[in-house]
Write an enzyme that holds these catalytic residues in place. Structure first.
Site, PDB file in Angstrom:
ATOM      1  N   HIS A  67       0.826  -1.210   0.000  1.00 32.35           N
ATOM      2  CA  HIS A  67       0.000   0.000   0.000  1.00 32.35           C
ATOM      3  C   HIS A  67       0.855   1.253   0.000  1.00 32.35           C
ATOM      4  O   HIS A  67       1.916   1.322   0.599  1.00 32.35           O
ATOM      5  CB  HIS A  67      -1.004  -0.001   1.158  1.00 32.35           C
ATOM      6  CG  HIS A  67      -0.442   0.096   2.543  1.00 32.35           C
ATOM      7  ND1 HIS A  67      -0.166   1.300   3.155  1.00 32.35           N
ATOM      8  CD2 HIS A  67      -0.148  -0.863   3.455  1.00 32.35           C
ATOM      9  CE1 HIS A  67       0.256   1.077   4.380  1.00 32.35           C
ATOM     10  NE2 HIS A  67       0.297  -0.223   4.592  1.00 32.35           N
ATOM     11  N   ASP A 183       5.669   2.032   7.205  1.00 30.69           N
ATOM     12  CA  ASP A 183       4.410   1.319   7.005  1.00 30.69           C
ATOM     13  C   ASP A 183       3.636   2.126   5.970  1.00 30.69           C
ATOM     14  O   ASP A 183       2.961   3.075   6.314  1.00 30.69           O
ATOM     15  CB  ASP A 183       3.651   1.232   8.330  1.00 30.69           C
ATOM     16  CG  ASP A 183       2.297   0.568   8.204  1.00 30.69           C
ATOM     17  OD1 ASP A 183       1.999   0.012   7.126  1.00 30.69           O
ATOM     18  OD2 ASP A 183       1.512   0.634   9.166  1.00 30.69           O
ATOM     19  N   GLU A 215      -5.001   2.104   2.624  1.00 34.84           N
ATOM     20  CA  GLU A 215      -4.956   0.939   3.508  1.00 34.84           C
ATOM     21  C   GLU A 215      -5.158   1.337   4.961  1.00 34.84           C
ATOM     22  O   GLU A 215      -5.826   0.636   5.728  1.00 34.84           O
ATOM     23  CB  GLU A 215      -3.616   0.210   3.335  1.00 34.84           C
ATOM     24  CG  GLU A 215      -3.547  -1.157   4.011  1.00 34.84           C
ATOM     25  CD  GLU A 215      -3.000  -1.123   5.434  1.00 34.84           C
ATOM     26  OE1 GLU A 215      -2.937  -2.190   6.079  1.00 34.84           O
ATOM     27  OE2 GLU A 215      -2.633  -0.039   5.936  1.00 34.84           O
ATOM     28  N   GLU A 216      -4.574   2.471   5.338  1.00 32.18           N
ATOM     29  CA  GLU A 216      -4.579   2.879   6.737  1.00 32.18           C
ATOM     30  C   GLU A 216      -5.949   3.319   7.244  1.00 32.18           C
ATOM     31  O   GLU A 216      -6.136   3.513   8.443  1.00 32.18           O
ATOM     32  CB  GLU A 216      -3.563   4.009   6.956  1.00 32.18           C
ATOM     33  CG  GLU A 216      -2.115   3.646   6.669  1.00 32.18           C
ATOM     34  CD  GLU A 216      -1.542   2.624   7.639  1.00 32.18           C
ATOM     35  OE1 GLU A 216      -2.258   2.247   8.602  1.00 32.18           O
ATOM     36  OE2 GLU A 216      -0.391   2.199   7.456  1.00 32.18           O
ATOM     37  N   GLU A 238       4.379  -5.754   3.623  1.00 31.58           N
ATOM     38  CA  GLU A 238       3.974  -4.816   4.668  1.00 31.58           C
ATOM     39  C   GLU A 238       5.186  -4.309   5.446  1.00 31.58           C
ATOM     40  O   GLU A 238       6.252  -4.926   5.438  1.00 31.58           O
ATOM     41  CB  GLU A 238       3.015  -5.492   5.661  1.00 31.58           C
ATOM     42  CG  GLU A 238       1.559  -5.106   5.483  1.00 31.58           C
ATOM     43  CD  GLU A 238       1.268  -3.641   5.775  1.00 31.58           C
ATOM     44  OE1 GLU A 238       2.179  -2.878   6.162  1.00 31.58           O
ATOM     45  OE2 GLU A 238       0.097  -3.234   5.611  1.00 31.58           O
ATOM     46  N   HIS A 324       3.807   3.979  12.932  1.00 32.41           N
ATOM     47  CA  HIS A 324       2.772   4.973  13.227  1.00 32.41           C
ATOM     48  C   HIS A 324       3.265   6.039  14.198  1.00 32.41           C
ATOM     49  O   HIS A 324       2.507   6.547  15.026  1.00 32.41           O
ATOM     50  CB  HIS A 324       1.487   4.311  13.746  1.00 32.41           C
ATOM     51  CG  HIS A 324       0.734   3.557  12.695  1.00 32.41           C
ATOM     52  ND1 HIS A 324      -0.648   3.444  12.690  1.00 32.41           N
ATOM     53  CD2 HIS A 324       1.145   2.874  11.597  1.00 32.41           C
ATOM     54  CE1 HIS A 324      -1.026   2.732  11.644  1.00 32.41           C
ATOM     55  NE2 HIS A 324       0.053   2.373  10.975  1.00 32.41           N
TER      56      HIS A 324
END
Length: 362
Positions: A67, A183, A215-216, A238, A324
């Site tokens: 992603h 990510d 995606e998030e 990922e 994150h």
């Protein structure tokens, strides 16, 4: 890719801004690379597709996916004093946001610097200090003096995307990257490298790539791509959260420097056990380090691919410390192991083996 080329590619991807819904620069970057390999296309949700370049007529398709989006923020309102009220895009912990630098995209398409700020402790009551931070208690300061100043001089408006202001660095002595957005930018880089390694190889199946959006915020782009590609088998790259600084030793399943993580289970998908075991056995036979995990949370693009097509999917997760947040560590050795594992699998996968994996009860 050669090591220096791969390192520069990883750094370049990490530095690009691209929160969910605003992934344009990432898509354009990857498309320039993929246009050299095969035919590309995009759709309305900003997914990028690399169509089959293998020349196979087998009718079987393997999909590689990663992603394009990263977690970030979006301007919700501009206060009378010029501070920006914002919402999170993707999962954040409020205490990880305060006092960090960010970049806000203005109406001219330029990213301007800002600081995430909260009420200074000098002006806080004991009750406010004890309560802790919330997203609503934070603002972004771009240096504006008023709402009109923020809009006219700085060109910021409601809906402006915001990304962490971090430049990626690579340490040759430790083989560690320190940057933002791993990510899933480290997964994107690995997928690009796999295609680069296989671009001259004839495969007994169709091989397609999907760089999927949003995606998030709910695996949205992957749902669209899954319906379009109709894969028989899928490998999802990922940037998975490393747990070696936050878990008891016996629970560590995605440590930095111990190889990619292959996930058996999370709340979104139960990995096809035959496919998973084949990959684990291949890694063992080729002395490629891997880790396996069972997760009580999480979720990846493997879920919609598996759900909409019934296609068995595995997740090859490259460990990311402090995912994150603004600043993340990635080990180049994990990246190399992930690439080598997928290249070895695809290079040796036969049409007959693929047929069995795609329909394990057939």
């Amino acid at each position: 890719m050669k090591k220096n080329e791969a390192i520069n590619n990883i750094k370049g991807l990490s530095n690009l801004p691209g929160i969910s819904g605003f992934e344009d620069e990432v898509v354009n970057y990857v498309r320039k690379n993929w246009d050299k390999i095969g035919k590309t296309d995009t759709d309305g949700i900003k997914n990028l597709y690399l169509e089959d370049f293998s020349g196979s007529q087998s009718g079987l398709t393997v999909q590689l996916d990663a992603h394009s989006d990263e977690v970030g923020f979006i301007v919700q309102a501009i206060k009378p004093n010029g501070l920006l009220q914002f919402l999170t895009v993707g999962g954040w912990v409020p205490s990880n946001i305060a006092a960090q630098k960010v970049k806000v995209r203005n109406t001219m398409g330029n990213y301007i610097q800002g600081i995430v700020t909260s009420k200074p402790p000098h002006f806080m009551s004991d009750e406010e200090k004890a309560k802790g931070l919330t997203i609503s208690s934070l603002s972004i300061d771009i240096g504006a003096k008023s709402k009109e100043d923020a809009e006219k001089r700085f060109g910021v408006r409601i809906g402006s995307p915001v990304v962490p202001d971090v430049l990626c660095d690579y340490n040759e002595d430790t083989n560690l990257f320190l940057g933002k957005g791993f990510d899933c930018r480290i997964g994107v880089a690995c997928m690009m490298d796999v295609f680069d390694e296989l671009k001259e190889k004839k495969l007994p199946f169709n091989l397609v790539g999907t760089l999927t959006s949003q995606e998030e915020v709910g695996l949205r782009g992957a749902q669209v791509a899954a319906k379009k590609v109709q894969a028989d088998l899928a490998i999802v790259f990922e940037g998975c959260p490393a747990d070696d600084t936050s878990s008891e030793e016996y629970m560590i399943q995605s440590a930095l420097g111990k190889g990619p993580m292959l996930r058996y289970f999370d709340v979104s998908m139960i990995t096809n056990p035959e496919f998973q075991e084949k990959i684990v056995e291949l890694a063992e036979s080729k002395n490629i380090p891997v880790q396996v995990s069972v997760r009580s949370g999480g979720g990846t693009n493997g879920a919609p691919i598996n759900l909409y097509n019934g296609a068995p999917a595995i997740v090859v997760g490259i460990p990311v410390r402090y995912a994150h947040t603004h600043h993340c560590y990635v080990d180049f050795h994990d990246y190399e192991a992930a690439k080598n594992l997928v290249v070895e699998f695809l290079s040796t996968l036969t049409k007959e083996e693929l047929s069995v994996l795609a329909k394990p009860l057939g």
